[in-house]
Scaffold this motif. Structure first.
Motif, PDB file in Angstrom:
ATOM      1  N   LEU A 120      13.262  69.195 -26.708  1.00 21.16           N
ATOM      2  CA  LEU A 120      14.364  69.741 -27.675  1.00 21.16           C
ATOM      3  C   LEU A 120      13.831  70.501 -28.620  1.00 21.16           C
ATOM      4  N   ILE A 121      12.575  70.370 -29.246  1.00 19.65           N
ATOM      5  CA  ILE A 121      11.994  71.279 -30.359  1.00 19.65           C
ATOM      6  C   ILE A 121      12.005  72.960 -29.769  1.00 19.65           C
ATOM      7  N   GLU A 122      11.594  72.998 -28.550  1.00 22.00           N
ATOM      8  CA  GLU A 122      11.562  74.205 -27.937  1.00 22.00           C
ATOM      9  C   GLU A 122      12.736  74.976 -27.910  1.00 22.00           C
ATOM     10  N   GLN A 123      13.873  74.361 -28.057  1.00 20.41           N
ATOM     11  CA  GLN A 123      15.142  75.022 -28.131  1.00 20.41           C
ATOM     12  C   GLN A 123      15.744  75.440 -29.271  1.00 20.41           C
ATOM     13  N   LEU A 124      14.930  74.873 -30.487  1.00 22.21           N
ATOM     14  CA  LEU A 124      15.541  75.067 -31.627  1.00 22.21           C
ATOM     15  C   LEU A 124      15.042  76.641 -31.838  1.00 22.21           C
ATOM     16  N   PRO A 125      15.761  77.204 -33.092  1.00 23.35           N
ATOM     17  CA  PRO A 125      15.175  78.602 -33.423  1.00 23.35           C
ATOM     18  C   PRO A 125      13.967  78.567 -34.125  1.00 23.35           C
ATOM     19  N   ARG A 126      13.227  79.416 -34.156  1.00 21.84           N
ATOM     20  CA  ARG A 126      11.801  79.412 -34.479  1.00 21.84           C
ATOM     21  C   ARG A 126      12.042  78.767 -36.237  1.00 21.84           C
ATOM     22  N   ALA A 127      12.702  79.251 -36.917  1.00 22.37           N
ATOM     23  CA  ALA A 127      12.857  78.982 -38.253  1.00 22.37           C
ATOM     24  C   ALA A 127      12.955  77.650 -38.448  1.00 22.37           C
ATOM     25  N   ASN A 128      13.855  76.890 -37.640  1.00 24.16           N
ATOM     26  CA  ASN A 128      14.011  75.487 -37.783  1.00 24.16           C
ATOM     27  C   ASN A 128      12.857  74.579 -37.498  1.00 24.16           C
ATOM     28  N   VAL A 129      11.961  75.244 -36.495  1.00 24.48           N
ATOM     29  CA  VAL A 129      10.706  74.467 -36.027  1.00 24.48           C
ATOM     30  C   VAL A 129       9.822  74.582 -37.160  1.00 24.48           C
ATOM     31  N   VAL A 130       9.451  75.689 -37.519  1.00 25.56           N
ATOM     32  CA  VAL A 130       8.635  75.989 -38.885  1.00 25.56           C
ATOM     33  C   VAL A 130       9.056  74.852 -39.923  1.00 25.56           C
ATOM     34  N   LEU A 131      10.154  74.854 -40.434  1.00 23.12           N
ATOM     35  CA  LEU A 131      10.803  74.023 -41.376  1.00 23.12           C
ATOM     36  C   LEU A 131      10.505  72.567 -41.042  1.00 23.12           C
ATOM     37  N   LEU A 132      10.735  72.283 -39.821  1.00 22.84           N
ATOM     38  CA  LEU A 132      10.524  70.740 -39.546  1.00 22.84           C
ATOM     39  C   LEU A 132       9.066  70.372 -39.556  1.00 22.84           C
TER      40      LEU A 132
END
Length: 87
Positions: free
Chosen positions: A1-13
């Protein structure tokens, strides 16, 4: 699921759970283990739709707390070991 998120969201998480992981690593001193952190933080991260009943809200809160606890406890496996060097 994380791979499907936009890059900015992954960085924030990564940063959010990196901070939570760092706090958890010092739980002997601060009494904030992953469960306690999840209880405090989860209601601020996600919330149910406005039209929810109290029963649905309660169940939703339990599920989100469980998710936050899981992500905090497994932060290094999910986001990589380098998360420990972010701070």
């Amino acid at each position: 699921l994380i791979e499907q998120l936009p890059r900015a969201n992954v960085v924030l998480l990564r940063y959010i759970f990196g901070v939570l992981h760092g706090i958890e690593m010092r739980s002997e001193e601060n009494q904030m283990n992953a469960f306690n952190l999840a209880i405090c933080i989860a209601p601020s991260l996600l919330w149910p739709p406005v039209s929810s009943t109290p029963d649905i809200e309660s169940e939703f809160a339990k599920k989100i707390s469980t998710l936050v606890q899981f992500l905090t406890e497994n932060c290094c496996r999910i986001f990589g070991e380098e998360i420990n060097s972010l701070f």
